[in-house]
Write an enzyme that holds these catalytic residues in place. Structure first.
Site, mmCIF file in Angstrom:
data_model
loop_
_atom_site.group_PDB
_atom_site.id
_atom_site.type_symbol
_atom_site.label_atom_id
_atom_site.label_comp_id
_atom_site.label_asym_id
_atom_site.label_seq_id
_atom_site.Cartn_x
_atom_site.Cartn_y
_atom_site.Cartn_z
ATOM 1 N N LYS A 45 0.812 -1.197 0.000
ATOM 2 C CA LYS A 45 0.000 0.000 0.000
ATOM 3 C C LYS A 45 0.860 1.267 0.000
ATOM 4 C CE LYS A 45 -3.500 -2.052 3.088
ATOM 5 N NZ LYS A 45 -4.111 -1.881 4.430
ATOM 6 N N GLY A 46 2.076 1.148 0.491
ATOM 7 C CA GLY A 46 2.891 2.322 0.818
ATOM 8 C C GLY A 46 3.064 3.321 -0.309
ATOM 9 N N GLU A 101 7.911 2.531 -6.026
ATOM 10 C CA GLU A 101 7.958 2.066 -4.637
ATOM 11 C C GLU A 101 8.196 3.270 -3.724
ATOM 12 O OE1 GLU A 101 7.193 0.311 -2.234
ATOM 13 O OE2 GLU A 101 8.380 -1.518 -2.294
ATOM 14 N N ASP A 102 7.650 3.226 -2.529
ATOM 15 C CA ASP A 102 7.850 4.346 -1.599
ATOM 16 C C ASP A 102 9.226 4.318 -0.960
ATOM 17 O OD1 ASP A 102 6.885 2.011 -0.430
ATOM 18 O OD2 ASP A 102 6.080 3.032 1.317
ATOM 19 N N ASP A 105 14.186 -0.466 2.033
ATOM 20 C CA ASP A 105 14.758 -0.558 3.380
ATOM 21 C C ASP A 105 15.767 -1.717 3.366
ATOM 22 O OD1 ASP A 105 14.965 -1.132 6.216
ATOM 23 O OD2 ASP A 105 13.132 -0.023 6.547
ATOM 24 N N LYS A 133 16.848 3.833 2.061
ATOM 25 C CA LYS A 133 17.418 3.751 3.411
ATOM 26 C C LYS A 133 18.588 2.765 3.368
ATOM 27 C CE LYS A 133 14.468 3.604 7.051
ATOM 28 N NZ LYS A 133 13.597 2.929 8.071
ATOM 29 N N PHE A 154 12.505 4.983 11.959
ATOM 30 C CA PHE A 154 11.199 4.475 11.543
ATOM 31 C C PHE A 154 10.381 5.641 11.005
ATOM 32 C CE2 PHE A 154 7.009 2.760 11.507
ATOM 33 C CZ PHE A 154 7.215 1.421 11.205
ATOM 34 N N ASP A 161 3.247 3.671 6.872
ATOM 35 C CA ASP A 161 2.434 3.467 8.071
ATOM 36 C C ASP A 161 3.224 2.889 9.238
ATOM 37 O OD1 ASP A 161 2.789 0.795 6.956
ATOM 38 O OD2 ASP A 161 1.243 0.170 8.370
ATOM 39 N N ARG A 167 -0.657 6.881 7.324
ATOM 40 C CA ARG A 167 -0.413 6.913 5.874
ATOM 41 C C ARG A 167 -0.852 8.238 5.259
ATOM 42 N NH1 ARG A 167 0.988 1.699 4.057
ATOM 43 N NH2 ARG A 167 -0.040 -0.040 5.084
#
Ligand code: PRP
Length: 180
Positions: A45-46, A101-102, A105, A133, A154, A161, A167
Protein backbone atom coordinates in the site's frame (compact mmCIF):
# COMPACT_ATOMS: atom_id res chain seq x y z
CA UNK A 1 -3.26 -2.06 17.05
CA UNK A 2 -2.80 1.70 17.30
CA UNK A 3 0.49 3.26 18.32
CA UNK A 4 1.00 4.54 21.84
CA UNK A 5 -0.22 8.08 22.53
CA UNK A 6 3.36 8.71 23.71
CA UNK A 7 4.72 8.25 20.17
CA UNK A 8 6.22 11.46 18.78
CA UNK A 9 6.42 12.70 15.20
CA UNK A 10 9.31 14.73 13.82
CA UNK A 11 9.05 16.00 10.27
CA UNK A 12 11.86 14.70 8.06
CA UNK A 13 10.61 16.08 4.73
CA UNK A 14 7.61 18.34 4.31
CA UNK A 15 4.98 17.66 1.69
CA UNK A 16 6.19 20.79 -0.13
CA UNK A 17 9.78 19.52 -0.19
CA UNK A 18 8.60 16.13 -1.40
CA UNK A 19 6.64 17.70 -4.25
CA UNK A 20 9.82 19.34 -5.56
CA UNK A 21 11.62 15.97 -5.46
CA UNK A 22 8.72 14.22 -7.18
CA UNK A 23 8.64 16.81 -9.98
CA UNK A 24 12.39 16.35 -10.52
CA UNK A 25 12.05 12.58 -10.67
CA UNK A 26 9.18 12.91 -13.13
CA UNK A 27 11.26 15.12 -15.42
CA UNK A 28 14.05 12.54 -15.42
CA UNK A 29 11.62 9.68 -16.09
CA UNK A 30 9.83 11.61 -18.82
CA UNK A 31 13.12 12.08 -20.66
CA UNK A 32 13.85 8.32 -20.40
CA UNK A 33 10.46 7.16 -21.69
CA UNK A 34 10.03 9.49 -24.69
CA UNK A 35 8.17 7.63 -27.45
CA UNK A 36 7.23 4.70 -25.20
CA UNK A 37 4.04 3.68 -23.42
CA UNK A 38 5.15 1.90 -20.26
CA UNK A 39 3.15 0.09 -17.65
CA UNK A 40 3.68 1.85 -14.33
CA UNK A 41 3.23 -0.52 -11.40
CA UNK A 42 2.68 0.88 -7.90
CA UNK A 43 3.56 -1.29 -4.92
CA UNK A 44 0.70 -1.22 -2.43
CA UNK A 45 0.00 0.00 0.00
CA UNK A 46 2.89 2.32 0.82
CA UNK A 47 3.43 3.72 -2.69
CA UNK A 48 -0.13 4.89 -3.29
CA UNK A 49 0.51 8.56 -2.45
CA UNK A 50 3.83 8.79 -4.27
CA UNK A 51 2.39 6.98 -7.30
CA UNK A 52 -0.56 9.36 -7.50
CA UNK A 53 1.69 12.42 -7.32
CA UNK A 54 4.36 11.04 -9.67
CA UNK A 55 2.11 9.93 -12.53
CA UNK A 56 0.42 13.32 -12.68
CA UNK A 57 3.83 14.78 -13.61
CA UNK A 58 4.72 12.14 -16.23
CA UNK A 59 4.37 13.64 -19.67
CA UNK A 60 3.95 10.57 -21.90
CA UNK A 61 1.28 7.92 -22.47
CA UNK A 62 1.26 5.20 -19.83
CA UNK A 63 -0.86 2.53 -18.19
CA UNK A 64 -1.20 1.91 -14.48
CA UNK A 65 -1.45 -1.22 -12.42
CA UNK A 66 -0.83 -2.15 -8.81
CA UNK A 67 0.67 -5.07 -6.97
CA UNK A 68 0.52 -5.77 -3.28
CA UNK A 69 3.18 -7.59 -1.34
CA UNK A 70 3.17 -8.85 2.18
CA UNK A 71 6.27 -8.91 4.30
CA UNK A 72 6.16 -6.63 7.33
CA UNK A 73 2.67 -7.38 8.55
CA UNK A 74 2.02 -5.12 11.52
CA UNK A 75 5.59 -5.27 12.80
CA UNK A 76 8.50 -2.89 12.30
CA UNK A 77 11.04 -5.44 11.02
CA UNK A 78 11.01 -7.18 7.64
CA UNK A 79 10.56 -10.91 7.89
CA UNK A 80 12.43 -11.37 4.62
CA UNK A 81 9.62 -13.68 3.46
CA UNK A 82 7.82 -11.80 0.72
CA UNK A 83 4.62 -12.90 -1.02
CA UNK A 84 2.40 -11.43 -3.73
CA UNK A 85 -1.02 -11.01 -2.15
CA UNK A 86 -2.59 -8.98 -4.99
CA UNK A 87 -1.15 -9.42 -8.46
CA UNK A 88 -1.15 -7.13 -11.50
CA UNK A 89 -3.92 -7.63 -14.04
CA UNK A 90 -1.96 -6.62 -17.13
CA UNK A 91 0.45 -8.84 -19.03
CA UNK A 92 3.95 -7.37 -19.02
CA UNK A 93 5.53 -9.63 -21.63
CA UNK A 94 7.36 -7.38 -24.09
CA UNK A 95 6.32 -4.19 -22.28
CA UNK A 96 8.35 -1.43 -20.76
CA UNK A 97 7.68 -1.58 -17.02
CA UNK A 98 8.39 1.01 -14.35
CA UNK A 99 7.93 -0.06 -10.73
CA UNK A 100 7.07 2.70 -8.26
CA UNK A 101 7.96 2.07 -4.64
CA UNK A 102 7.85 4.35 -1.60
CA UNK A 103 10.92 3.09 0.25
CA UNK A 104 13.68 0.52 -0.08
CA UNK A 105 14.76 -0.56 3.38
CA UNK A 106 16.30 -4.04 3.70
CA UNK A 107 15.61 -4.52 -0.01
CA UNK A 108 13.82 -7.84 0.53
CA UNK A 109 10.48 -6.66 -0.91
CA UNK A 110 11.77 -4.97 -4.04
CA UNK A 111 14.40 -7.61 -4.73
CA UNK A 112 11.69 -10.26 -4.69
CA UNK A 113 9.37 -8.14 -6.84
CA UNK A 114 11.91 -7.25 -9.53
CA UNK A 115 12.84 -10.92 -9.88
CA UNK A 116 9.16 -11.90 -9.97
CA UNK A 117 8.43 -9.37 -12.73
CA UNK A 118 11.61 -10.08 -14.70
CA UNK A 119 10.50 -13.72 -15.08
CA UNK A 120 7.42 -12.48 -16.95
CA UNK A 121 9.56 -11.21 -19.84
CA UNK A 122 9.20 -7.40 -19.92
CA UNK A 123 11.04 -5.48 -22.65
CA UNK A 124 12.55 -3.33 -19.90
CA UNK A 125 12.15 -3.18 -16.14
CA UNK A 126 13.11 -0.16 -14.04
CA UNK A 127 12.60 0.94 -10.47
CA UNK A 128 11.67 4.36 -9.15
CA UNK A 129 11.85 4.73 -5.42
CA UNK A 130 11.08 7.88 -3.45
CA UNK A 131 13.19 7.01 -0.42
CA UNK A 132 16.32 4.93 -0.04
CA UNK A 133 17.42 3.75 3.41
CA UNK A 134 20.84 2.27 2.59
CA UNK A 135 21.93 1.72 6.20
CA UNK A 136 19.37 -1.07 6.54
CA UNK A 137 20.12 -2.83 3.26
CA UNK A 138 20.40 -6.61 3.36
CA UNK A 139 19.99 -7.30 -0.36
CA UNK A 140 21.69 -5.39 -3.18
CA UNK A 141 19.02 -3.68 -5.30
CA UNK A 142 19.80 -1.43 -8.27
CA UNK A 143 17.51 1.62 -8.17
CA UNK A 144 17.10 3.55 -11.42
CA UNK A 145 15.45 6.67 -10.02
CA UNK A 146 15.83 7.70 -6.35
CA UNK A 147 14.17 10.66 -4.67
CA UNK A 148 16.25 11.03 -1.51
CA UNK A 149 18.22 9.03 1.02
CA UNK A 150 16.79 8.68 4.52
CA UNK A 151 18.38 7.86 7.88
CA UNK A 152 17.87 4.60 9.73
CA UNK A 153 14.75 5.78 11.55
CA UNK A 154 11.20 4.48 11.54
CA UNK A 155 9.34 6.65 9.04
CA UNK A 156 5.63 7.30 8.62
CA UNK A 157 3.48 9.54 6.45
CA UNK A 158 3.17 10.17 2.70
CA UNK A 159 1.87 6.59 2.36
CA UNK A 160 4.07 4.95 5.01
CA UNK A 161 2.43 3.47 8.07
CA UNK A 162 2.94 2.08 11.51
CA UNK A 163 0.32 -0.60 12.11
CA UNK A 164 -1.78 1.05 9.32
CA UNK A 165 -1.77 4.47 11.00
CA UNK A 166 -0.25 7.72 9.62
CA UNK A 167 -0.41 6.91 5.87
CA UNK A 168 -2.40 10.11 5.30
CA UNK A 169 0.16 12.50 6.76
CA UNK A 170 1.34 14.91 4.02
CA UNK A 171 4.91 14.96 5.39
CA UNK A 172 7.39 12.12 5.91
CA UNK A 173 7.98 11.98 9.65
CA UNK A 174 10.23 10.11 12.05
CA UNK A 175 8.17 8.13 14.52
CA UNK A 176 9.82 8.09 17.92
CA UNK A 177 8.96 6.99 21.42
CA UNK A 178 8.86 9.70 24.07
CA UNK A 179 10.94 8.83 27.12
CA UNK A 180 8.11 9.30 29.62
C1 PRP B 1 7.10 -1.31 3.14
C2 PRP B 1 7.41 -0.40 1.98
C3 PRP B 1 8.19 -1.28 1.04
C4 PRP B 1 8.89 -2.25 1.98
C5 PRP B 1 10.33 -1.86 2.13
O1 PRP B 1 5.98 -2.06 2.82
O2 PRP B 1 6.23 0.09 1.39
O3 PRP B 1 7.35 -1.99 0.16
O4 PRP B 1 8.23 -2.14 3.26
O5 PRP B 1 10.97 -2.69 3.07
P1 PRP B 1 12.11 -3.72 2.70
O6 PRP B 1 13.05 -3.03 1.75
O7 PRP B 1 12.76 -3.98 4.05
O8 PRP B 1 11.48 -4.93 2.13
P2 PRP B 1 5.20 -2.95 3.91
O9 PRP B 1 5.66 -4.37 3.81
O10 PRP B 1 5.34 -2.31 5.26
O11 PRP B 1 3.72 -2.89 3.39
P3 PRP B 1 2.83 -1.60 3.03
O12 PRP B 1 3.45 -0.97 1.80
O13 PRP B 1 1.49 -2.15 2.78
O14 PRP B 1 2.89 -0.65 4.20
Amino acid sequence: MKTSPKSSLTVLRTGREISVVVAGLADEITRSYAGKCPLVIGVLKGAFVFMADLVRHLNFPLEIDFIRLSSYGSGRESSGKVKVIQDIRASIKGRDVLVVEDIVDTGHSISFLMEYLQKKGPASLKLCCLMDKPLRRRVVVPIDYVGFTVPDKFLVGYGLDCAEEYRNLPDVCILGEDSQ
